[in-house]
Design a protein around this motif. Sequence first.
Motif: not given
Length: 115
Positions: A32-35, A50-51, A53-59
């Motif tokens: 669980d990390r910022s990417v 990254l949380a 098991g997925r990367i969630d692109v927010r911006e």
Amino acid sequence: MATIEECRAALEKLADSMGNAEGDVRSAAELDRSVSCHITDLDVTFAGRLADGRIDVRETLEGPPREKAEIRLAMTGDDLVALVEGELHFAKAWGSGRVRLEAGLRDVFRLRKLL
């Protein structure tokens, strides 16, 4: 040269692959990390998390990352697309300087299972 849309699609494909992973790869992806991923030739940064098991692109931001993410990647758009498509091996790209990865030592050891 890859477009912003192609880079975003590559990151979404990577996120899907990580979400469907099993075993050691799945455990490595469960950080669980910022990417952030800075696309150097487009001067655009995708920032997210990254949380689970997925990367969630927010911006999608113009220029380099504004905040220091816990896991930071930098590469050209073409290299990102080639990595996700399996045409470029991460270790070779990282070793040659085509891809930059900055993270804490523990995270690097866990992330190497993804590579």
